[in-house]
Design a protein around this motif. Structure first.
Motif, PDB file in Angstrom:
ATOM      1  N   MET A 281       0.864  -1.171   0.000  1.00 55.90           N
ATOM      2  CA  MET A 281       0.000   0.000   0.000  1.00 55.90           C
ATOM      3  C   MET A 281       0.906   1.229   0.000  1.00 55.90           C
ATOM      4  O   MET A 281       1.835   1.316   0.807  1.00 55.90           O
ATOM      5  N   PHE A 282       0.644   2.130  -0.930  1.00 54.99           N
ATOM      6  CA  PHE A 282       1.395   3.375  -1.027  1.00 54.99           C
ATOM      7  C   PHE A 282       0.455   4.529  -0.692  1.00 54.99           C
ATOM      8  O   PHE A 282      -0.575   4.706  -1.353  1.00 54.99           O
ATOM      9  N   GLN A 283       0.801   5.290   0.320  1.00 49.95           N
ATOM     10  CA  GLN A 283       0.036   6.486   0.671  1.00 49.95           C
ATOM     11  C   GLN A 283       0.688   7.678  -0.012  1.00 49.95           C
ATOM     12  O   GLN A 283       1.881   7.942   0.193  1.00 49.95           O
ATOM     13  N   LEU A 284      -0.085   8.422  -0.823  1.00 51.83           N
ATOM     14  CA  LEU A 284       0.473   9.558  -1.536  1.00 51.83           C
ATOM     15  C   LEU A 284       0.321  10.835  -0.723  1.00 51.83           C
ATOM     16  O   LEU A 284      -0.523  10.921   0.180  1.00 51.83           O
ATOM     17  N   GLN A 285       1.102  11.832  -1.054  1.00 44.43           N
ATOM     18  CA  GLN A 285       1.035  13.110  -0.351  1.00 44.43           C
ATOM     19  C   GLN A 285      -0.336  13.753  -0.477  1.00 44.43           C
ATOM     20  O   GLN A 285      -0.790  14.460   0.427  1.00 44.43           O
ATOM     21  N   ASN A 286      -1.021  13.499  -1.591  1.00 50.64           N
ATOM     22  CA  ASN A 286      -2.335  14.097  -1.821  1.00 50.64           C
ATOM     23  C   ASN A 286      -3.482  13.281  -1.242  1.00 50.64           C
ATOM     24  O   ASN A 286      -4.653  13.616  -1.449  1.00 50.64           O
ATOM     25  N   GLY A 287      -3.176  12.200  -0.534  1.00 46.14           N
ATOM     26  CA  GLY A 287      -4.205  11.403   0.112  1.00 46.14           C
ATOM     27  C   GLY A 287      -4.662  10.181  -0.656  1.00 46.14           C
ATOM     28  O   GLY A 287      -5.353   9.321  -0.099  1.00 46.14           O
ATOM     29  N   ILE A 288      -4.291  10.068  -1.928  1.00 48.45           N
ATOM     30  CA  ILE A 288      -4.679   8.889  -2.708  1.00 48.45           C
ATOM     31  C   ILE A 288      -3.958   7.655  -2.166  1.00 48.45           C
ATOM     32  O   ILE A 288      -2.792   7.716  -1.799  1.00 48.45           O
ATOM     33  N   VAL A 289      -4.689   6.539  -2.105  1.00 49.89           N
ATOM     34  CA  VAL A 289      -4.105   5.269  -1.675  1.00 49.89           C
ATOM     35  C   VAL A 289      -3.947   4.367  -2.904  1.00 49.89           C
ATOM     36  O   VAL A 289      -4.906   4.155  -3.655  1.00 49.89           O
ATOM     37  N   CYS A 290      -2.741   3.830  -3.091  1.00 51.66           N
ATOM     38  CA  CYS A 290      -2.471   2.905  -4.191  1.00 51.66           C
ATOM     39  C   CYS A 290      -2.113   1.540  -3.612  1.00 51.66           C
ATOM     40  O   CYS A 290      -1.229   1.443  -2.756  1.00 51.66           O
TER      41      CYS A 290
END
Length: 415
Positions: A281-290
């Motif tokens: 799981m990658f948490q992005l700076q803009n809040g999107i979760v990948c």
């Protein structure tokens, strides 16, 4: 070195040639020493699907109207393999043989060599790149550029201090499916992007069944040789996610060694010491979760070997290597949960294919052309060794997350 008749590469005079305008009697050229070309990636993606097609099409078109020629010198340890590529395969594809050697060192002092390309095993890459930089050669190489973030950034600093141009393969940016996905994003199709889910992988045979040989080299499954799913694929996920969706802030990973023993190229069993499956799981700076699942121990029941689903407030899309499908908010079906009855909806019917708008070329070839133009002084090339070091930093964070069983921020690993 086995050489065929060819003109010297105008390394120092290239800029002057371009500035002078088209010359019908001469064309600028770059000589590329291709190290590790006898390996799977070096042969298939870089020589057969990139360099030879560029040669066949007459070079790379420059703004001046000239065609920049590329002249490869193949470098490999196995003389029989490299000779075959240079003297048989090249003739079959282009009508002419190309130069070859078993010693990269012999080429480093050759002033006609402009670029050193490396696709050998990862642990060897920093030393090869540094040698090329010390001799003033431009460098283009496979990823990962090193096995640790510290080594990757140190390598970038050394290349910058040497004043050479560098490039690292980031091929997935030019896949047709990814190009379609990027256009949907740019057109505002998704609205606000909520989440991303990637599924990558396939079953790589262990080699125990002689009728089903492995599709990947044995070093991929030995950590001591630079192998491992995290180190291999997180370098891809880093540039792909950050190009499409935003900067990665932190990662959480679980990985495993699902197949403990495989058979190597000599038919001998060996212990697998590197992960062959990773779940992130990658948490992005803009809040999107990948979420990205990467596995060489999975059997494919999806549209392609890699699929990426993007869900947004206005619509969703699923991209494969070449194709892409969309479902807008108005086309979204309204399912009813009732496990006592057969599912009345065929969910695949609610997705629409994205039409091909261009004639898509090979992704590796596209990036090769961009780098060759960059070395010739035509165009920027942001996919440098320093940019690629961020992928190694993400892989290192993923491995730390797996070992420590926690979210790991990337703040302290980027430079």
């Amino acid at each position: 070195m086995k050489k065929t008749p060819r003109p010297a590469s105008p390394n120092l005079a290239l800029a002057a040639e371009l500035a002078a305008g088209p010359d019908p009697t001469a064309a600028p050229s770059l000589t590329v020493a291709m190290h590790g070309v006898t390996g799977r990636m070096g042969t298939n993606q870089h020589f057969l699907r990139s360099i030879l097609p560029i040669m066949k099409q007459g070079g790379v078109l420059l703004p001046s109207g000239q065609h920049l020629q590329v002249e490869p010198i193949l470098v490999g340890r196995d003389e029989a393999k490299v000779r075959r590529l240079a003297e048989e395969v090249a003739v079959e594809e282009t009508g002419s043989p190309v130069d070859w050697t078993t010693s990269l060192e012999d080429l480093l002092d050759d002033r006609t060599v402009d670029i050193v390309f490396d696709s050998a095993a990862t642990p060897l890459r920093p030393s090869i790149v540094r040698l090329a930089a010390e001799h003033g050669k431009a460098v283009y190489c496979e990823k990962p550029v090193a096995t640790t973030a510290a080594d990757a950034y140190a390598l970038a600093a050394d290349c910058e201090a040497a004043g050479i141009k560098t490039g690292v393969v980031q091929d997935k940016l030019w896949l047709p499916g990814i190009q379609k996905l990027r256009k949907l994003r740019d057109d505002g199709f998704f609205g606000r992007i909520l989440s991303v889910r990637g599924e990558f992988g396939y079953w790589v045979f262990s080699g125990h069944d002689p009728d089903r040989p492995p599709q990947r080299p044995s070093w991929n499954y030995r950590r001591e040789d630079g192998g491992g799913m995290i180190m291999d694929m997180y370098c891809h996920w880093q540039y792909l996610i950050e190009d499409l969706f935003g900067e990665i802030a932190s990662v959480m990973t679980h990985a495993s060694i699902d197949i403990p023993e495989r058979i190597d190229e000599q038919g001998r069993p060996y212990a697998c010491t590197a992960d062959d499956a990773a779940y992130a799981m990658f948490q992005l700076q803009n809040g999107i979760v990948c979420q990205f699942n990467s596995s060489w121990t999975t059997r494919v029941r999806r549209d392609d070997l890699l699929t990426i689903q993007v869900d947004g407030t206005k619509g969703s899309a699923v991209a494969g290597l070449r194709d892409c499908w969309t479902q807008s908010a108005t086309e979204t079906p309204r399912p009813t949960w009732n496990p006592d009855l057969p599912q009345p909806l065929c969910f695949l019917d609610a997705w629409q294919p994205v039409a091909d708008e261009d004639a898509y070329d090979n992704a590796y070839k596209i990036q090769w052309e961009l780098f060759l133009k960059h070395v010739a002084g035509e165009g920027e090339f942001p996919w440098s060794i320093r940019a690629a070091a961020a992928g190694v930093a993400l892989a290192e964070a993923g491995e730390r997350s797996w070992k420590e069983r926690r979210w790991v921020p990337l703040d302290g690993l980027r430079r």
